[in-house]
Design an enzyme around this catalytic site. Structure first.
Site, PDB file in Angstrom:
ATOM      1  N   TYR A 120       1.163  -7.069   8.809  1.00 16.99           N
ATOM      2  CA  TYR A 120       1.662  -6.112   9.795  1.00 16.99           C
ATOM      3  C   TYR A 120       0.993  -6.411  11.134  1.00 16.99           C
ATOM      4  CZ  TYR A 120       1.816  -1.711  12.397  1.00 16.99           C
ATOM      5  OH  TYR A 120       1.987  -0.767  13.376  1.00 16.99           O
TER       6      TYR A 120
ATOM      7  N   HIS B 100      -0.226  -6.433   2.366  1.00 15.23           N
ATOM      8  CA  HIS B 100      -0.836  -5.428   1.484  1.00 15.23           C
ATOM      9  C   HIS B 100       0.228  -4.486   0.951  1.00 15.23           C
ATOM     10  CE1 HIS B 100      -0.486  -3.683   5.484  1.00 15.23           C
ATOM     11  NE2 HIS B 100      -0.341  -2.516   4.878  1.00 15.23           N
TER      12      HIS B 100
ATOM     13  N   ARG C  93      -2.752  -6.954  10.383  1.00 21.06           N
ATOM     14  CA  ARG C  93      -3.257  -6.691   9.041  1.00 21.06           C
ATOM     15  C   ARG C  93      -2.754  -7.776   8.096  1.00 21.06           C
ATOM     16  NH1 ARG C  93      -3.146  -1.792   5.860  1.00 21.06           N
ATOM     17  NH2 ARG C  93      -4.975  -2.969   5.199  1.00 21.06           N
TER      18      ARG C  93
ATOM     19  N   TYR D 252       8.036  -1.023   8.417  1.00 14.66           N
ATOM     20  CA  TYR D 252       8.157  -0.014   7.361  1.00 14.66           C
ATOM     21  C   TYR D 252       9.399   0.846   7.580  1.00 14.66           C
ATOM     22  CZ  TYR D 252       3.346  -0.871   5.766  1.00 14.66           C
ATOM     23  OH  TYR D 252       2.201  -1.432   5.259  1.00 14.66           O
TER      24      TYR D 252
ATOM     25  N   HIS E   6       0.533  -0.328  -0.355  1.00 18.56           N
ATOM     26  CA  HIS E   6      -0.165   0.976  -0.388  1.00 18.56           C
ATOM     27  C   HIS E   6       0.147   1.769  -1.655  1.00 18.56           C
ATOM     28  CE1 HIS E   6      -1.139   1.105   3.998  1.00 18.56           C
ATOM     29  NE2 HIS E   6      -0.057   0.360   4.094  1.00 18.56           N
TER      30      HIS E   6
HETATM   31  C1  MBD Z   1      -0.240  -0.532   8.443  1.00 18.19           C
HETATM   32  O1  MBD Z   1       0.723  -1.003   7.646  1.00 18.19           O
HETATM   33  C2  MBD Z   1      -1.320  -0.039   7.887  1.00 18.19           C
HETATM   34  O2  MBD Z   1      -1.366  -0.058   6.560  1.00 18.19           O
HETATM   35  C3  MBD Z   1      -2.371   0.451   8.656  1.00 18.19           C
HETATM   36  C4  MBD Z   1      -3.591   0.932   8.019  1.00 18.19           C
HETATM   37  C5  MBD Z   1      -2.288   0.446  10.012  1.00 18.19           C
HETATM   38  C6  MBD Z   1      -1.161  -0.038  10.590  1.00 18.19           C
HETATM   39  C7  MBD Z   1      -0.136  -0.528   9.804  1.00 18.19           C
HETATM   40 FE    FE Z   2       0.410  -0.752   5.700  1.00 21.14          FE
END
Ligand code: MBD
Ligand code: FE
Length: 307
Positions: free
Chosen positions: A197, A221, A218, A163, A223
């Site tokens: 992630y 996704h 993860r 990110y 957000h």
């Molecule tokens: C992420 O990108 C995320 O969305 C969450 C909840 C925890 C770690 C990385």
């Molecule tokens: Fe995330």
């Protein structure tokens, strides 16, 4: 098996409690900390936790802070999920139906994204290897009517699973935007299909996950924060359909209603949609509810990074 008799536990708790000056401090904090200490001392006794183990825990906590990983630990241990479960229950008691369910924010939001009206390109720096994505939909109220003055904030990771802001190699606010909708409630953005992630390898969270026999990954996704005057802030995410980790998320954020179909449009068909290249297409509406007293709040005043 108690390693120590209950009387000594209770005497120690009473000793600590007796050091509080009357009328001083914060009653809420006293109640919570004293309860957590009571639970901890009892666990130390019940589980025969050694002093060596306690100092290991202290070192781990220190390192977690140095690494700025507490947000990640809250996500990975399911603490953030449990807060959602609590709020869902509160809503259920209050008779509130969330057509678009909430799901965890995670630790990687940055306040102050560039704003635009109805449409945004999320890439500050074009991602050459991405699969083009257009996602669109309408922000709606409980009756399905468009909300004309809603704001949709969006953030996702790049193809390395990183990110912007937390990854200094990306430009400021890359893959972070805020869209203000108009009368039709419509938003649309152009980006690319993100990937999953993974927690920083061998960091505090990853180490803990390994010790728990878990993983720290993860599924892919995106957000969202959706806000509008008079409405409750909606914190949610969508998953990229087909990711093998969809229902194996280390942060427990996936909900079936948040896995919209992703459609692939060929280059030949793109023109029908007013686009000039092959793309993946997601349509997803955000259904908001009005702010209601005595129901779970949408705003939690969590602190955020700012650029
Ligand atoms: C992420 O990108 C995320 O969305 C969450 C909840 C925890 C770690 C990385
Ligand atoms: Fe995330």
């Amino acid at each position: 098996m108690k390693r120590i008799d209950q009387k000594r536990i209770d005497e120690t708790l009473a000793l600590i409690k007796s050091s509080e000056k009357e009328g001083a401090g914060n009653e809420r904090i006293k109640t919570i900390v004293n309860r957590l200490l009571e639970d901890l001392f009892n666990a130390m006794a019940d589980l025969d936790i050694t002093s060596e183990e306690m100092w290991k825990a202290c070192d781990w906590l220190t390192q977690t802070g140095k690494n700025n990983e507490y947000g990640l630990v809250f996500a990975g241990l399911g603490i953030e999920k449990f807060m959602d479960v609590q709020m869902d229950w509160e809503d259920e008691q209050a008779g509130i139906e969330n057509k678009t369910p909430r799901t965890i924010e995670g630790p990687l939001y940055v306040a102050g994204s560039p704003e635009s009206t109805s449409y945004a390109t999320l890439e500050t720096e074009p991602e050459p290897n991405g699969e083009r994505l257009f996602m669109s939909g309408v922000v709606r109220d409980e009756k399905g009517n468009p909300i004309p003055n809603a704001k949709v904030e969006i953030w996702h990771c790049n193809l390395k699973g990183l990110y912007s802001h937390f990854d200094s190699s990306q430009p400021e606010f890359n893959l972070r935007r805020a869209i203000n909708v108009v009368e039709d409630g419509k938003y649309e953005f152009k980006s690319f299909v993100p990937v999953g992630y993974a927690c920083p390898p061998n960091g505090s969270t990853d180490t803990l996950m390994q010790l728990l026999g878990r993983h720290g990954a993860r599924p892919a996704h995106i957000h969202f924060f959706v806000t509008a005057p008079g409405y409750r802030k909606l914190t949610t995410q969508i998953n990229i359909e087909g990711d093998p980790l969809t229902f194996d998320d280390f942060a427990f954020a996936t909900r079936p209603e948040l896995v919209p179909h992703i459609e692939r449009i060929s280059a030949e068909d793109a023109a029908k949609y007013g686009k000039d290249e092959a793309f993946a297409k997601i349509n997803f509406d955000f259904n908001m509810v009005h702010e209601i007293a005595n129901a779970a709040p949408g705003e939690n005043h969590r602190s955020h990074a700012t650029a």
